[in-house]
Design an enzyme around this catalytic site. Structure first.
Site, mmCIF file in Angstrom:
data_model
loop_
_atom_site.group_PDB
_atom_site.id
_atom_site.type_symbol
_atom_site.label_atom_id
_atom_site.label_comp_id
_atom_site.label_asym_id
_atom_site.label_seq_id
_atom_site.Cartn_x
_atom_site.Cartn_y
_atom_site.Cartn_z
ATOM 1 C CG ASN A 44 -2.185 21.647 -13.770
ATOM 2 O OD1 ASN A 44 -3.119 21.574 -14.569
ATOM 3 N ND2 ASN A 44 -2.244 22.381 -12.672
ATOM 4 C CB CYS A 55 4.405 21.747 -14.832
ATOM 5 S SG CYS A 55 4.997 22.578 -13.342
ATOM 6 C CD GLU A 57 4.252 24.344 -18.737
ATOM 7 O OE1 GLU A 57 4.044 25.566 -18.795
ATOM 8 O OE2 GLU A 57 3.943 23.642 -17.752
#
Length: 239
Positions: A44, A55, A57
């Site tokens: 992040n 984030c 991801e």
């Protein structure tokens, strides 16, 4: 494909230590196994404008495409203690698109599939129901796609070869948002065997359907309450 969860988690932990978190002090690392065997990572990255924070991801998906693309098979996402961490709602949607319902996410006591973390997910099939073929009904011509969901379809009887058939026309209403064009017909329907088929043709185009019978009576076959001036609702089976 066999998944080495320990190695995947170790890669996530190593990447977590590189996170940039001046605001929350909550570093996150994620590692993903791609269907071709590659392992990619992300962490992040926060921003003084909180809404611009990325984030872990998000970084993972960027790394996926920067390194050649593919489909994610498994991910391990960890917190500062190295414990498995669940992706947030936005990231579950992101992971669904790039890993699908069978993507495995490390969790305790066992990994979970994306379909368990994001049941009833929104995806391209939902878009296809609007932009593609719907229930076998005729598709909307590409040049009229921008009008989908707007205007009104009027369904009415006609005579062809001495027999009653049903057809319709899709009318653009004046003052539609985003258009300076005047009211007019967008599309004329084909000859159909019955009212239900004509209504189905209309519903592919707009939720506003008016049935006009041979005597000129109006019935509402659209979604929601009938507009003022249309006294009754059309029911399938009625001529």
């Amino acid at each position: 494909m066999e998944i080495d969860w320990a190695s995947l988690r170790a890669a996530a932990i190593e990447t977590m230590r590189l996170a940039y978190t001046p605001i929350s002090d909550f570093p996150v690392g994620v590692a993903g196994l791609v269907d071709d065997g590659r392992v990619i990572v992300g962490c992040n990255v926060e921003n003084a404008s909180i809404g611009m924070t990325l984030c872990a991801e998000c970084g993972l998906i960027s790394a996926l495409y920067a390194s050649g693309g593919g489909q994610l098979v498994a991910i391990s996402c960890v917190d500062a203690a190295g414990a498995p961490l669940m992706p947030c709602g936005r990231c579950r949607q992101l992971l669904w698109e790039h890993g699908g319902p069978d993507l495995l996410v490390e969790a305790l006591p066992q990994p979970l599939r994306m379909s368990e973390l994001l049941p009833h997910a929104f995806g391209y099939p939902d878009m296809d129901r609007v932009t593609g073929r719907v229930g076998g009904a005729a598709d909307v011509p590409p040049e009229l796609a921008k009008w989908r969901g707007r205007g009104t379809v009027f369904v009415h009887p006609d005579i062809s070869g001495g027999e009653t058939i049903w057809t319709g026309y899709w009318e653009r209403s004046s003052g539609e948002p985003g258009s300076a064009e005047e009211k007019g017909i967008l599309e004329e329907g084909p000859n159909l065997a019955n009212t239900a088929a004509a209504v189905a043709w209309g519903l592919v185009r707009t939720p506003r359907i008016v049935v006009v019978d041979a005597q000129g009576n109006l019935s509402w076959a659209g979604e929601g309450e009938a507009p003022e001036g249309i006294p009754q609702r059309w029911e399938e089976g009625r001529s």
